[in-house]
Design a protein around this motif. Structure first.
Motif, short mmCIF file in Angstrom:
data_model
loop_
_atom_site.label_atom_id
_atom_site.label_comp_id
_atom_site.label_asym_id
_atom_site.label_seq_id
_atom_site.Cartn_x
_atom_site.Cartn_y
_atom_site.Cartn_z
N LEU A 148 0.93 -1.33 0.08
CA LEU A 148 0.09 0.13 0.05
C LEU A 148 0.53 1.37 0.24
O LEU A 148 0.60 2.17 -0.76
CB LEU A 148 -1.08 0.38 1.45
N LEU A 149 2.21 1.33 1.18
CA LEU A 149 3.13 2.54 0.62
C LEU A 149 3.57 2.93 -0.81
O LEU A 149 3.31 3.89 -0.83
CB LEU A 149 3.95 2.48 2.24
N ASP A 150 3.86 1.37 -1.56
CA ASP A 150 4.40 1.48 -1.95
C ASP A 150 3.52 2.77 -3.37
O ASP A 150 3.82 3.21 -4.38
CB ASP A 150 4.85 0.30 -3.27
N LEU A 151 1.91 2.06 -3.35
CA LEU A 151 0.73 2.89 -4.05
C LEU A 151 1.02 4.11 -4.17
O LEU A 151 1.15 4.77 -4.81
CB LEU A 151 -0.42 1.71 -3.89
N LYS A 152 1.06 4.05 -2.81
CA LYS A 152 1.05 5.52 -2.47
C LYS A 152 1.99 7.16 -2.29
O LYS A 152 1.60 7.94 -3.36
CB LYS A 152 0.62 5.89 -0.76
N ASN A 153 3.48 6.24 -2.58
CA ASN A 153 4.49 6.92 -3.04
C ASN A 153 5.25 6.76 -4.06
O ASN A 153 5.86 7.61 -5.19
CB ASN A 153 6.06 6.50 -2.13
N GLY A 154 3.85 6.45 -5.14
CA GLY A 154 3.97 6.36 -6.60
C GLY A 154 5.24 4.78 -7.76
O GLY A 154 5.76 5.26 -8.38
N SER A 155 5.97 4.18 -6.18
CA SER A 155 6.43 3.32 -6.64
C SER A 155 6.02 2.56 -7.51
O SER A 155 7.23 1.42 -7.87
CB SER A 155 7.68 2.78 -5.95
N VAL A 156 4.94 2.29 -7.64
CA VAL A 156 4.00 1.33 -8.97
C VAL A 156 3.02 1.85 -9.77
O VAL A 156 2.53 2.78 -8.81
CB VAL A 156 3.92 -0.47 -7.27
N ASP A 157 2.71 1.66 -10.66
CA ASP A 157 1.17 1.88 -11.24
C ASP A 157 0.06 1.71 -9.75
O ASP A 157 -1.27 2.23 -10.35
CB ASP A 157 1.17 1.37 -12.21
N ALA A 158 0.08 -0.06 -9.73
CA ALA A 158 -1.46 -0.15 -8.79
C ALA A 158 -1.02 -0.87 -7.65
O ALA A 158 -0.14 -1.86 -8.14
CB ALA A 158 -1.95 -0.37 -9.87
N VAL A 159 -2.07 -1.46 -7.35
CA VAL A 159 -1.83 -2.74 -6.31
C VAL A 159 -3.20 -3.72 -6.81
O VAL A 159 -4.38 -2.65 -7.32
CB VAL A 159 -1.75 -1.80 -5.11
N ILE A 160 -3.63 -4.64 -6.69
CA ILE A 160 -4.47 -5.78 -5.98
C ILE A 160 -4.46 -5.89 -4.95
O ILE A 160 -3.91 -6.96 -4.43
CB ILE A 160 -4.82 -6.88 -7.51
N ASN A 161 -5.51 -5.67 -4.12
CA ASN A 161 -5.73 -6.42 -2.87
C ASN A 161 -7.18 -6.48 -2.76
O ASN A 161 -7.88 -6.12 -3.26
CB ASN A 161 -4.85 -5.00 -1.90
N ASP A 162 -7.55 -6.95 -1.10
CA ASP A 162 -9.12 -6.11 -0.46
C ASP A 162 -9.55 -5.94 -0.85
O ASP A 162 -8.62 -4.54 0.18
CB ASP A 162 -9.02 -7.55 0.27
N TYR A 163 -10.45 -5.39 -1.16
CA TYR A 163 -11.13 -4.29 -0.97
C TYR A 163 -11.36 -3.47 0.11
O TYR A 163 -11.07 -2.27 0.57
CB TYR A 163 -12.80 -3.98 -1.05
N PRO A 164 -11.55 -4.17 1.01
CA PRO A 164 -11.72 -3.57 3.29
C PRO A 164 -10.80 -2.75 3.35
O PRO A 164 -10.56 -2.33 3.62
CB PRO A 164 -12.53 -4.75 3.63
#
Ligand code: GLN
Length: 230
Positions: A148-164
């Motif tokens: 989640l932090l990698d997504l927030k700081n922009g090191s990756v384009d996207a994540v796939i994770n559990d909705y809640p």
């Protein structure tokens, strides 16, 4: 007679980096799953022994009998059912794609081809990522917080994770930096995993789950963490 004298221990594994289901706060595990397993142990007469470990180590630990159960936002699926048993479902979840709020070219799952995606090893989200892009584009973490932090700081384009879990992360941490795109990709039920040979544990946990669904305790825990009726 002393209240806790003869209670058998239940060793429960969990990857406590998956808020709001399990996370560590002030040095202590907390979350929906933690409250749930605490209530189930109380009901079933077990003394809870909670062990924090990586998610992809849970099934091996069940198979070798190092733990008696795993509660970790774990989705019930056919592949896992080959090697462990699951209790009755206790939470309805599902996967979704999240991107940075400023990203306007990824509008859903199909746009992930060739994009850099972060996932947690051994999860249903990781499997889903492998369906849309090649492994060299996928960044695997043992810890879901890092995803989640990698997504927030922009090191990756996207994540796939559990909705809640994504929803909670956006509310508490990422605020306006992250957004969900597209429809939910799956519908997945969480269950507590138990070694194949521990049928008594499975029966006791199922009986306790039924009981706390009937007596309001499950609803109380659900409301505490999700702010709504189950
Ligand atoms: N529900 C997902 C799975 O079972 C993710 C679980 C997790 O990361 N704790 O694979």
């Amino acid at each position: 007679q002393p209240k806790d004298a003869a209670k058998p221990k239940l060793v429960v594994g969990s990857d406590a980096a998956f808020a709001p289901f399990e996370f560590v706060e002030n040095g202590k595990p907390t979350g929906f799953d933690v409250d749930l397993i605490t209530a189930l142990c109380e009901e079933a007469g077990y003394e809870l022994d909670f062990r924090n470990m990586n998610f992809d180590g849970l099934i091996p630990a069940l198979q070798t009998g190092q733990i008696d159960a795993a509660v970790s936002g774990m989705s019930i699926n056919e592949e896992r059912k080959q090697v462990v048993n699951f209790t009755d479902p206790y939470y309805k979840s599902g996967l979704i794609v999240a991107v940075q709020a400023k990203n306007n070219d990824i509008k859903g799952f199909d746009d992930l081809k060739g994009k850099k995606i972060a996932v947690q090893s051994g999860t249903t989200g990781a499997k889903m990522a492998e369906k849309v892009t090649t492994k060299d584009k996928i960044v695997y973490f043992s810890n879901s917080d890092q995803v989640l932090l990698d997504l927030k700081n922009g090191s990756v384009d996207a994540v796939i994770n559990d909705y809640p879990v994504l929803k909670y992360f956006m509310d508490k941490v990422a605020k306006n930096d992250v957004k969900l795109v597209g429809e939910k990709l799956t519908s997945e039920d969480y269950g507590i995993a138990v070694p194949k040979n521990k049928t008594e544990v499975l029966e006791k946990l199922n009986a306790a789950l039924k009981k706390i669904k009937e007596n309001g305790k499950y609803a109380e825990i659900y409301k505490k963490w999700f702010n709504e009726e189950p």
